[in-house]
Design a protein around this motif. Structure first.
Motif, short mmCIF file in Angstrom:
data_model
loop_
_atom_site.label_atom_id
_atom_site.label_comp_id
_atom_site.label_asym_id
_atom_site.label_seq_id
_atom_site.Cartn_x
_atom_site.Cartn_y
_atom_site.Cartn_z
N MET A 1 0.85 -1.19 0.00
CA MET A 1 0.00 0.00 0.00
C MET A 1 0.88 1.25 0.00
O MET A 1 1.91 1.27 0.69
CB MET A 1 -0.92 0.00 1.23
N ARG A 2 0.49 2.27 -0.75
CA ARG A 2 1.29 3.49 -0.82
C ARG A 2 1.34 4.16 0.55
O ARG A 2 0.35 4.23 1.28
CB ARG A 2 0.70 4.43 -1.87
N VAL A 3 2.51 4.67 0.90
CA VAL A 3 2.72 5.20 2.24
C VAL A 3 1.80 6.38 2.53
O VAL A 3 1.37 6.58 3.68
CB VAL A 3 4.20 5.60 2.41
N GLU A 4 1.46 7.18 1.51
CA GLU A 4 0.58 8.32 1.74
C GLU A 4 -0.79 7.89 2.28
O GLU A 4 -1.41 8.60 3.08
CB GLU A 4 0.37 9.12 0.45
N ILE A 5 -1.23 6.71 1.84
CA ILE A 5 -2.52 6.19 2.30
C ILE A 5 -2.44 5.80 3.77
O ILE A 5 -3.34 6.10 4.56
CB ILE A 5 -2.94 4.97 1.46
N THR A 6 -1.37 5.13 4.15
CA THR A 6 -1.23 4.68 5.54
C THR A 6 -1.07 5.86 6.50
O THR A 6 -1.41 5.75 7.69
CB THR A 6 -0.03 3.73 5.69
N GLU A 7 -0.55 6.97 6.00
CA GLU A 7 -0.30 8.13 6.86
C GLU A 7 -1.49 9.09 6.93
O GLU A 7 -1.50 10.01 7.75
CB GLU A 7 0.94 8.89 6.37
N PHE A 8 -2.49 8.89 6.07
CA PHE A 8 -3.65 9.78 6.06
C PHE A 8 -4.51 9.53 7.31
O PHE A 8 -4.80 8.38 7.66
CB PHE A 8 -4.50 9.53 4.81
N ILE A 9 -4.91 10.62 7.98
CA ILE A 9 -5.71 10.51 9.20
C ILE A 9 -6.87 11.50 9.14
O ILE A 9 -6.68 12.67 8.81
CB ILE A 9 -4.86 10.80 10.45
N PHE A 10 -8.06 11.03 9.46
CA PHE A 10 -9.20 11.92 9.63
C PHE A 10 -9.13 12.52 11.04
O PHE A 10 -8.84 11.80 12.01
CB PHE A 10 -10.52 11.15 9.49
N ASP A 11 -9.41 13.82 11.15
CA ASP A 11 -9.41 14.42 12.49
C ASP A 11 -10.70 14.03 13.22
O ASP A 11 -11.57 13.36 12.67
CB ASP A 11 -9.23 15.94 12.42
N ASP A 12 -10.82 14.47 14.47
CA ASP A 12 -11.95 14.04 15.30
C ASP A 12 -13.29 14.48 14.71
O ASP A 12 -14.26 13.70 14.72
CB ASP A 12 -11.79 14.59 16.72
N ASP A 13 -13.36 15.69 14.21
CA ASP A 13 -14.60 16.18 13.63
C ASP A 13 -14.97 15.39 12.37
O ASP A 13 -16.14 15.06 12.16
CB ASP A 13 -14.49 17.67 13.28
N GLU A 14 -13.98 15.10 11.55
CA GLU A 14 -14.24 14.31 10.34
C GLU A 14 -14.68 12.90 10.68
O GLU A 14 -15.60 12.36 10.05
CB GLU A 14 -12.97 14.27 9.47
N GLN A 15 -14.05 12.31 11.68
CA GLN A 15 -14.42 10.96 12.07
C GLN A 15 -15.84 10.93 12.64
O GLN A 15 -16.61 9.99 12.38
CB GLN A 15 -13.44 10.42 13.11
N ALA A 16 -16.22 11.97 13.36
CA ALA A 16 -17.58 12.05 13.90
C ALA A 16 -18.59 12.18 12.76
O ALA A 16 -19.66 11.56 12.79
CB ALA A 16 -17.70 13.25 14.84
N ALA A 17 -18.25 12.97 11.76
CA ALA A 17 -19.13 13.14 10.60
C ALA A 17 -19.29 11.82 9.84
O ALA A 17 -20.39 11.47 9.39
CB ALA A 17 -18.57 14.22 9.68
N ILE A 18 -18.19 11.07 9.71
CA ILE A 18 -18.24 9.77 9.03
C ILE A 18 -19.10 8.79 9.83
O ILE A 18 -19.91 8.05 9.26
CB ILE A 18 -16.81 9.23 8.83
N THR A 19 -18.92 8.79 11.13
CA THR A 19 -19.72 7.89 11.98
C THR A 19 -21.21 8.18 11.82
O THR A 19 -22.03 7.26 11.71
CB THR A 19 -19.31 8.03 13.45
N GLU A 20 -21.55 9.46 11.79
CA GLU A 20 -22.94 9.85 11.58
C GLU A 20 -23.43 9.39 10.22
O GLU A 20 -24.53 8.84 10.08
CB GLU A 20 -23.09 11.37 11.72
N ALA A 21 -22.62 9.60 9.19
CA ALA A 21 -23.01 9.24 7.82
C ALA A 21 -23.19 7.74 7.65
O ALA A 21 -24.07 7.29 6.91
CB ALA A 21 -21.98 9.76 6.83
N MET A 22 -22.38 6.95 8.34
CA MET A 22 -22.43 5.51 8.17
C MET A 22 -23.73 4.89 8.65
O MET A 22 -24.04 3.74 8.32
CB MET A 22 -21.24 4.85 8.87
#
Length: 207
Positions: A1-22
């Motif tokens: 897997m490309r290293v840029e993918i492994t290093e990408f992180i969603f911040d807390d607000d983004e993760q909360a938005a994703i959890t809501e969307a899921m």
């Protein structure tokens, strides 16, 4: 897997938005992740150097609505992978909406979906796509030559056939020839372009 993918992180607000969307039937289109989708698209366009992850056509300067965030495994069938960065990339409408759609015939075998071997096509995040398939372009004004080089017999050939890349070669090559038949002044440019493409093909064969 490309290293840029492994290093990408969603911040807390983004993760909360994703959890809501899921929790929604179609999480990708949920209002809570509008900004997340924008960040994902920008990230993957940088990853592909503003080209389609499949056909390698230039997307630089294109209106955002003609550029898709591509789910390699469609979210309609693989909902848990909807926001997994390894399952996302940037593609043109032709490859995503006209050809690939919700098809998964390119998936093979069993085991982890993060394994490059599971995919018959060149995966934009698990493979170095140009190791398998390379797009060569020479252009002077409206006259252009486009050639795809299948560098591997498995993923390179499969990706070329799956995305019907011959269609892009033929239309461009015929257009270049037509320009020369109607405008003799273009003959020199066309022959020079063809020589450069041939030279590139020879250099690639030596790699």
């Amino acid at each position: 897997m490309r290293v840029e993918i492994t290093e990408f992180i969603f911040d807390d607000d983004e993760q909360a938005a994703i959890t809501e969307a899921m929790s929604a039937k179609k999480p990708w289109y949920h209002a809570s992740v509008k900004d997340v989708r924008r960040r994902i698209k920008d990230f993957h366009l940088r990853m592909t150097a503003d080209t389609c992850c499949y056909c390698q056509r230039d997307l630089r300067g294109e209106f955002t609505l003609v550029i898709d965030v591509e789910h390699v495994l469609p979210s309609s069938l693989y909902k848990p992978q909807t926001f997994q960065m390894w399952n996302l990339s940037a593609s043109c409408k032709r490859c995503n909406m006209d050809i690939k759609k919700n098809d998964v015939s390119f998936l093979q075998g069993s085991g982890s979906l993060k394994d490059s071997a599971r995919y018959k096509l060149a995966h934009p995040n698990f493979d170095d796509v140009e190791d398998h398939l390379l797009r060569l372009v020479e252009q002077v004004g409206r006259t252009r030559i486009v050639k795809y080089v299948k560098r591997t017999r498995d993923k390179g050939h499969y990706t070329y056939e799956y995305f019907r890349l011959r269609e892009l070669e033929t239309s461009s090559y015929d257009e270049a020839q037509g320009a020369n038949r109607t405008d003799p002044d273009h003959v020199g440019n066309f022959e020079s372009m063809r020589s450069r493409v041939d030279a590139l093909l020879v250099s690639i064969d030596k790699d």
